[in-house]
Design an enzyme around this catalytic site. Structure first.
Site, mmCIF file in Angstrom:
data_model
loop_
_atom_site.group_PDB
_atom_site.id
_atom_site.type_symbol
_atom_site.label_atom_id
_atom_site.label_comp_id
_atom_site.label_asym_id
_atom_site.label_seq_id
_atom_site.Cartn_x
_atom_site.Cartn_y
_atom_site.Cartn_z
ATOM 1 N N SER A 77 47.594 46.227 38.262
ATOM 2 C CA SER A 77 46.992 44.908 38.072
ATOM 3 C C SER A 77 47.955 43.736 38.188
ATOM 4 O O SER A 77 47.531 42.587 38.129
ATOM 5 C CB SER A 77 46.258 44.845 36.734
ATOM 6 O OG SER A 77 45.046 45.563 36.830
ATOM 7 N N TYR A 170 38.210 41.094 30.390
ATOM 8 C CA TYR A 170 38.993 41.527 31.549
ATOM 9 C C TYR A 170 38.138 42.421 32.440
ATOM 10 O O TYR A 170 37.597 43.431 31.985
ATOM 11 C CB TYR A 170 40.224 42.279 31.066
ATOM 12 C CG TYR A 170 41.244 42.579 32.134
ATOM 13 C CD1 TYR A 170 42.249 41.679 32.430
ATOM 14 C CD2 TYR A 170 41.200 43.771 32.843
ATOM 15 C CE1 TYR A 170 43.204 41.954 33.399
ATOM 16 C CE2 TYR A 170 42.147 44.061 33.808
ATOM 17 C CZ TYR A 170 43.138 43.143 34.084
ATOM 18 O OH TYR A 170 44.080 43.419 35.048
ATOM 19 N N SER A 171 38.018 42.059 33.703
ATOM 20 C CA SER A 171 37.195 42.827 34.631
ATOM 21 C C SER A 171 37.820 42.840 36.008
ATOM 22 O O SER A 171 38.056 41.793 36.610
ATOM 23 C CB SER A 171 35.781 42.233 34.711
ATOM 24 O OG SER A 171 35.028 42.868 35.731
ATOM 25 N N ASN A 172 38.053 44.024 36.528
ATOM 26 C CA ASN A 172 38.608 44.151 37.868
ATOM 27 C C ASN A 172 37.654 43.640 38.941
ATOM 28 O O ASN A 172 38.081 43.276 40.034
ATOM 29 C CB ASN A 172 38.968 45.612 38.133
ATOM 30 C CG ASN A 172 40.160 46.057 37.314
ATOM 31 O OD1 ASN A 172 41.279 45.637 37.554
ATOM 32 N ND2 ASN A 172 39.913 46.898 36.317
ATOM 33 N N GLY A 321 50.258 46.413 34.601
ATOM 34 C CA GLY A 321 49.395 47.101 35.541
ATOM 35 C C GLY A 321 49.387 48.592 35.316
ATOM 36 O O GLY A 321 50.379 49.172 34.849
#
Length: 384
Positions: A77, A170-172, A321
């Site tokens: 990330s 938090y969202s990818n 990440g």
């Protein structure tokens, strides 16, 4: 690839003791060895306090592939910081606006979501990595090459977790959406944008968005425990990872990271990432107005693709990440003159809080690394 505890752990630093810079380096070496003794396959530590030659430390378990300080590494990330920088470059060029409705570029996306909300995780979009459709990709068992558009479709198919702009989560999926927007606005691929706008101008020879599971240079081998040795705290559905068997682990270095895409697939190295942070925070990559936008934070201190936290040794900016086989924590100060990176070639035990001794060793190393970056005495004992 979801946000791990590595950067968050910096907040919990212990009291400081007096120590010379040489003692600090010795302490970092000992803490790196402790991390490996606690179960990590290895670790790369790089600390630059802005006053001389960086400290570079590598340790690895006897069974694991030997690490070198400049090894390429899957950055998970941390990719989001690069994608945010690319987006803000286009904002500076007036090709995008942070107030743009995302639907302008992504028809059908939830109404009310803006580009800024995607970048700072206030959109409310569900995280695509939680969908069972991604399970086999995360485990290295899915031959399909995922695109950012496909990942966005998976996340957007779920109901929003809250109304746009009303909360933080938090969202990818947010950065899958950012990736699609970048490609549609520029007409260029994400890999080309990373190469032409970030890597080449900064002479980052080991930074790229890979086309598949292959590497361009010498790289860290990433590992996960095999099914027989996976800690019980890891959910059963994630216990059987594909890879080459090795000493109770599987080597996942060749697994395709495309499921990370614009949210987490970038490859880089500790020296490259330090150079990137220096350019970013010093204003070389972004005009002052856009850098100020990046550092405008919401929720738990999240800006546009970057986190901030206040520690006893100083205020840090950075990200962390995690992608199968690879965990990374990268921090800098507000000027970019000081940087620090910790790279550990395993991920699931962090992701699922499955190894308390390893987590404790990681926190101690993170605390000490943060203080060393600021040229301050490091902790003499474990973090509290």
């Amino acid at each position: 690839m979801r946000r791990t505890a590595l950067v968050a752990a910096v907040i919990a630093t212990a009291g400081l003791t007096t120590a010379t810079q040489a003692a600090a380096s010795t302490r970092l070496e000992q803490l790196a060895r402790n991390l490996v003794a606690a179960g990590a396959p290895g670790v790369i530590v790089r600390v630059d306090d802005g006053r001389g030659r960086p400290v570079e430390i590598t340790e690895h378990a006897p069974w694991a592939h030997r690490l070198e300080a400049g090894d390429e590494f899957r950055m998970g990330s941390n990719t989001k910081t690069v994608m945010a920088a690319l987006t803000l470059q286009l904002v500076a060029e007036r090709r995008l606006s942070l107030s743009d409705p995302a639907g302008k570029w992504l028809p059908g996306l939830a109404s009310g979501v803006t580009l800024r909300m995607l970048l700072n995780h206030t959109s409310g979009l569900a995280d695509y990595t939680e969908d069972p459709a991604l399970r086999n990709a995360i485990l290295g068992k899915d031959p399909h090459r995922w695109t950012a558009a496909e990942l966005l479709a998976v996340g957007a198919a779920h109901p929003p977790v809250f109304a746009p702009g009303t909360d933080w989560s938090y969202s990818n999926t947010n950065y899958a959406a950012v990736g699609v927007i970048l490609e549609r606005v520029t007409g260029a691929s994400l890999a080309d944008l990373v190469r032409d706008r970030i890597a080449r101008p900064l002479h980052l020879t080991h930074t790229y968005l890979p086309a598949d599971g292959s590497w361009r240079g010498r790289h860290a081998h990433g590992y996960e425990p095999d099914a027989a040795h996976m800690p019980p705290a890891v959910p059963a559905g994630f216990s059987d990872v594909a890879g080459t068997p090795k000493a109770g682990h599987v080597d996942v270095s060749g697994n395709d990271p495309s499921w990370g895409a614009s949210a987490g697939a970038i490859v880089s190295s500790a020296p490259d990432w330090a150079r990137f942070y220096t350019a970013l925070m010093s204003g070389k990559l972004l005009p002052a107005a856009q850098l100020a936008e990046m550092r405008t934070v919401v929720g738990p201190g999240y800006g546009l693709g970057i986190l901030t936290a206040t520690t006893p040794c100083g205020t840090i900016w950075g990200h962390d990440g995690g992608i199968t086989g690879y965990s990374s924590s990268t921090i800098t100060d507000g000027t970019g003159r000081r940087t620090a990176t910790i790279l550990v070639p395993t991920e699931f035990v962090y992701e699922f809080d499955a190894a308390p001794e390893l987590a404790e060793a990681q926190r101690a190393l993170q605390d000490a690394t943060t203080c060393a970056m600021f040229g301050k005495p490091v902790t003499a004992g474990p973090a509290t």
